[in-house]
Design a protein around this motif. Sequence first.
Motif, PDB file in Angstrom:
ATOM      1  N   GLN A 194     -27.177 -51.286 -80.185  1.00 42.72           N
ATOM      2  CA  GLN A 194     -28.082 -50.308 -80.793  1.00 42.72           C
ATOM      3  C   GLN A 194     -27.473 -48.914 -80.650  1.00 42.72           C
ATOM      4  OE1 GLN A 194     -29.629 -52.364 -78.159  1.00 42.72           O
ATOM      5  NE2 GLN A 194     -29.926 -53.934 -79.733  1.00 42.72           N
ATOM      6  N   ILE A 195     -27.429 -48.174 -81.755  1.00 46.44           N
ATOM      7  CA  ILE A 195     -26.952 -46.798 -81.729  1.00 46.44           C
ATOM      8  C   ILE A 195     -28.067 -45.900 -81.198  1.00 46.44           C
ATOM      9  CG2 ILE A 195     -26.221 -44.823 -83.128  1.00 46.44           C
ATOM     10  CD1 ILE A 195     -24.040 -46.824 -82.928  1.00 46.44           C
ATOM     11  N   ARG A 196     -27.723 -45.084 -80.211  1.00 49.89           N
ATOM     12  CA  ARG A 196     -28.671 -44.126 -79.652  1.00 49.89           C
ATOM     13  C   ARG A 196     -28.005 -42.750 -79.622  1.00 49.89           C
ATOM     14  NH1 ARG A 196     -31.537 -47.682 -80.770  1.00 49.89           N
ATOM     15  NH2 ARG A 196     -32.787 -49.024 -79.400  1.00 49.89           N
ATOM     16  N   ALA A 197     -28.781 -41.720 -79.896  1.00 45.14           N
ATOM     17  CA  ALA A 197     -28.259 -40.350 -79.898  1.00 45.14           C
ATOM     18  C   ALA A 197     -28.470 -39.714 -78.531  1.00 45.14           C
ATOM     19  CB  ALA A 197     -28.943 -39.514 -80.978  1.00 45.14           C
ATOM     20  N   ARG A 198     -27.455 -38.995 -78.075  1.00 43.72           N
ATOM     21  CA  ARG A 198     -27.524 -38.265 -76.815  1.00 43.72           C
ATOM     22  C   ARG A 198     -27.070 -36.826 -77.068  1.00 43.72           C
ATOM     23  NH1 ARG A 198     -29.358 -42.808 -75.596  1.00 43.72           N
ATOM     24  NH2 ARG A 198     -28.424 -44.274 -74.105  1.00 43.72           N
ATOM     25  N   PHE A 199     -27.495 -35.920 -76.208  1.00 45.09           N
ATOM     26  CA  PHE A 199     -26.993 -34.552 -76.270  1.00 45.09           C
ATOM     27  C   PHE A 199     -25.666 -34.502 -75.527  1.00 45.09           C
ATOM     28  CE2 PHE A 199     -31.677 -33.952 -76.470  1.00 45.09           C
ATOM     29  CZ  PHE A 199     -31.726 -33.446 -77.761  1.00 45.09           C
ATOM     30  N   ARG A 200     -24.627 -34.082 -76.243  1.00 46.26           N
ATOM     31  CA  ARG A 200     -23.295 -34.119 -75.645  1.00 46.26           C
ATOM     32  C   ARG A 200     -23.148 -33.120 -74.499  1.00 46.26           C
ATOM     33  NH1 ARG A 200     -18.934 -36.863 -77.158  1.00 46.26           N
ATOM     34  NH2 ARG A 200     -19.806 -37.466 -79.171  1.00 46.26           N
ATOM     35  N   ASP A 201     -23.874 -32.031 -74.563  1.00 44.92           N
ATOM     36  CA  ASP A 201     -23.841 -31.044 -73.481  1.00 44.92           C
ATOM     37  C   ASP A 201     -25.138 -30.231 -73.529  1.00 44.92           C
ATOM     38  OD1 ASP A 201     -23.495 -28.710 -75.270  1.00 44.92           O
ATOM     39  OD2 ASP A 201     -21.479 -29.515 -75.594  1.00 44.92           O
TER      40      ASP A 201
ATOM     41  N   VAL B 123     -24.108 -43.112 -79.003  1.00 50.05           N
ATOM     42  CA  VAL B 123     -23.693 -44.130 -78.037  1.00 50.05           C
ATOM     43  C   VAL B 123     -24.141 -45.504 -78.520  1.00 50.05           C
ATOM     44  CG1 VAL B 123     -23.991 -44.969 -75.670  1.00 50.05           C
ATOM     45  CG2 VAL B 123     -23.782 -42.513 -76.109  1.00 50.05           C
ATOM     46  N   LEU B 124     -23.223 -46.481 -78.456  1.00 60.62           N
ATOM     47  CA  LEU B 124     -23.601 -47.855 -78.748  1.00 60.62           C
ATOM     48  C   LEU B 124     -24.029 -48.500 -77.438  1.00 60.62           C
ATOM     49  CD1 LEU B 124     -23.827 -50.102 -80.884  1.00 60.62           C
ATOM     50  CD2 LEU B 124     -21.533 -50.847 -80.197  1.00 60.62           C
ATOM     51  N   VAL B 125     -25.292 -48.887 -77.384  1.00 54.65           N
ATOM     52  CA  VAL B 125     -25.860 -49.520 -76.195  1.00 54.65           C
ATOM     53  C   VAL B 125     -25.839 -51.029 -76.402  1.00 54.65           C
ATOM     54  CG1 VAL B 125     -27.894 -49.706 -74.719  1.00 54.65           C
ATOM     55  CG2 VAL B 125     -27.339 -47.516 -75.819  1.00 54.65           C
ATOM     56  N   ILE B 126     -25.188 -51.750 -75.488  1.00 53.33           N
ATOM     57  CA  ILE B 126     -25.087 -53.200 -75.580  1.00 53.33           C
ATOM     58  C   ILE B 126     -25.752 -53.815 -74.365  1.00 53.33           C
ATOM     59  CG2 ILE B 126     -23.520 -55.183 -75.707  1.00 53.33           C
ATOM     60  CD1 ILE B 126     -21.476 -53.419 -77.055  1.00 53.33           C
ATOM     61  N   GLN B 127     -26.774 -54.619 -74.597  1.00 50.57           N
ATOM     62  CA  GLN B 127     -27.542 -55.255 -73.526  1.00 50.57           C
ATOM     63  C   GLN B 127     -27.999 -54.230 -72.493  1.00 50.57           C
ATOM     64  OE1 GLN B 127     -25.947 -59.002 -72.013  1.00 50.57           O
ATOM     65  NE2 GLN B 127     -24.826 -59.351 -73.906  1.00 50.57           N
TER      66      GLN B 127
ATOM     67  N   THR C 222     -22.096 -48.309 -73.812  1.00 49.33           N
ATOM     68  CA  THR C 222     -20.797 -48.986 -73.857  1.00 49.33           C
ATOM     69  C   THR C 222     -19.719 -48.183 -74.569  1.00 49.33           C
ATOM     70  OG1 THR C 222     -21.971 -51.116 -73.844  1.00 49.33           O
ATOM     71  CG2 THR C 222     -19.641 -51.137 -74.477  1.00 49.33           C
ATOM     72  N   TYR C 223     -20.045 -47.558 -75.715  1.00 51.49           N
ATOM     73  CA  TYR C 223     -19.052 -46.801 -76.474  1.00 51.49           C
ATOM     74  C   TYR C 223     -19.619 -45.463 -76.937  1.00 51.49           C
ATOM     75  CZ  TYR C 223     -16.597 -51.298 -76.949  1.00 51.49           C
ATOM     76  OH  TYR C 223     -15.970 -52.485 -76.698  1.00 51.49           O
ATOM     77  N   ASP C 224     -18.748 -44.470 -76.973  1.00 55.83           N
ATOM     78  CA  ASP C 224     -19.035 -43.220 -77.668  1.00 55.83           C
ATOM     79  C   ASP C 224     -18.525 -43.417 -79.091  1.00 55.83           C
ATOM     80  OD1 ASP C 224     -19.599 -40.573 -78.301  1.00 55.83           O
ATOM     81  OD2 ASP C 224     -17.672 -39.850 -77.563  1.00 55.83           O
ATOM     82  N   VAL C 225     -19.444 -43.547 -80.046  1.00 56.49           N
ATOM     83  CA  VAL C 225     -19.089 -43.921 -81.412  1.00 56.49           C
ATOM     84  C   VAL C 225     -18.865 -42.670 -82.258  1.00 56.49           C
ATOM     85  CG1 VAL C 225     -19.798 -45.205 -83.457  1.00 56.49           C
ATOM     86  CG2 VAL C 225     -20.442 -46.025 -81.186  1.00 56.49           C
TER      87      VAL C 225
ATOM     88  N   ASN D   3     -20.108 -59.388 -73.391  1.00 60.72           N
ATOM     89  CA  ASN D   3     -19.695 -59.287 -74.787  1.00 60.72           C
ATOM     90  C   ASN D   3     -19.784 -57.846 -75.264  1.00 60.72           C
ATOM     91  OD1 ASN D   3     -19.302 -59.394 -77.544  1.00 60.72           O
ATOM     92  ND2 ASN D   3     -20.521 -61.239 -77.830  1.00 60.72           N
ATOM     93  N   ALA D   4     -18.674 -57.117 -75.148  1.00 64.54           N
ATOM     94  CA  ALA D   4     -18.598 -55.738 -75.628  1.00 64.54           C
ATOM     95  C   ALA D   4     -17.901 -55.665 -76.983  1.00 64.54           C
ATOM     96  CB  ALA D   4     -17.860 -54.855 -74.620  1.00 64.54           C
ATOM     97  N   GLY D   5     -17.591 -56.823 -77.554  1.00 66.61           N
ATOM     98  CA  GLY D   5     -16.994 -56.855 -78.882  1.00 66.61           C
ATOM     99  C   GLY D   5     -15.550 -56.409 -78.941  1.00 66.61           C
ATOM    100  N   ALA D   6     -14.854 -56.379 -77.810  1.00 68.59           N
ATOM    101  CA  ALA D   6     -13.487 -55.854 -77.789  1.00 68.59           C
ATOM    102  C   ALA D   6     -12.420 -56.927 -77.615  1.00 68.59           C
ATOM    103  CB  ALA D   6     -13.338 -54.807 -76.687  1.00 68.59           C
TER     104      ALA D   6
END
Length: 277
Positions: free
Chosen positions: A33-40, A84-88, A92-95, A188-191
């Motif tokens: 799931q893609i989630r938005a975060r404040f980078r700073d 951020v891609l959130v997995i389980q 997990t990733y900064d997209v 499973n991080a898809g990598a």
Amino acid sequence: MSEDTVTPEAAAAPRAAESPHEHRHTYVFAIGQIRARFRDPGVEKEFTQVVGATDTKGLTTDEVLRMVLTRPENRYLARQMQYVLVIQGVDTYDVVPSYSDDYDKLIEALRPAPTPLDLDVVVGVRDPLAAADSCAGHPLPVLEFHQLYSFDRPSLFKAIKKPEGMSAKRFRAICDEVLTKILQITENAGATPEDRAANFVACRYEAVYLKTFEAFTGDYALTSIDVRPAAVGGDQGVMSFTVTYTSRATDLTEKYSVLVSTEYMNPYLLTRLGPSL
């Protein structure tokens, strides 16, 4: 979605040896799931100021976030956010997009009313040298996406042909079990090639679901899903995806496999699902 729509590509030529200074691409085919975060803190303060000048009466936090980021005048802010891609449940990733215009896809992935059934598929390349801080201060690998599409479990299941005579409730329950088992494959991080093959099958190959419907009708249980390098071609990214069904009456097992090539960014089928020897 049909197994007949997938056309295998020609086998790849052997790779040339890499120099010590070259970095091979790490391809990713991940589901989360893609989630938005404040980078700073500066981005967060800017967002707060924008919200203060906007009519947000009656809106939820997620609705406000999406509304602000989708407005053309706030495009600068959308580019400064971290996606951020959130997995389980794990960041997990900064997209990041391959092209600046693809920020639209990241914003569209932010649902105004997110649920645990939401799924975002991200296909791209992980940067082996770059990392970005998460909101908790932990570095995240950067995933540059080339393809991103969003759906939810009900939408995925609607794309699968329901067998005649099967109730919609039973159909959804079986689909859900297959997808859940694939997504719960350890870490499973898809990598890895194994993860990418599993996620590709989960999203693109309905034959596994149809075979499971057939097995359940014959009083077989889905007991395992195994993905490993194929006996032939495994060193070139050919993965064998195998499902095992066990008879509830006799404990006899039946196995079915499909070969998936993961050599390139976009996985593809090499064979159709059939009995495993």
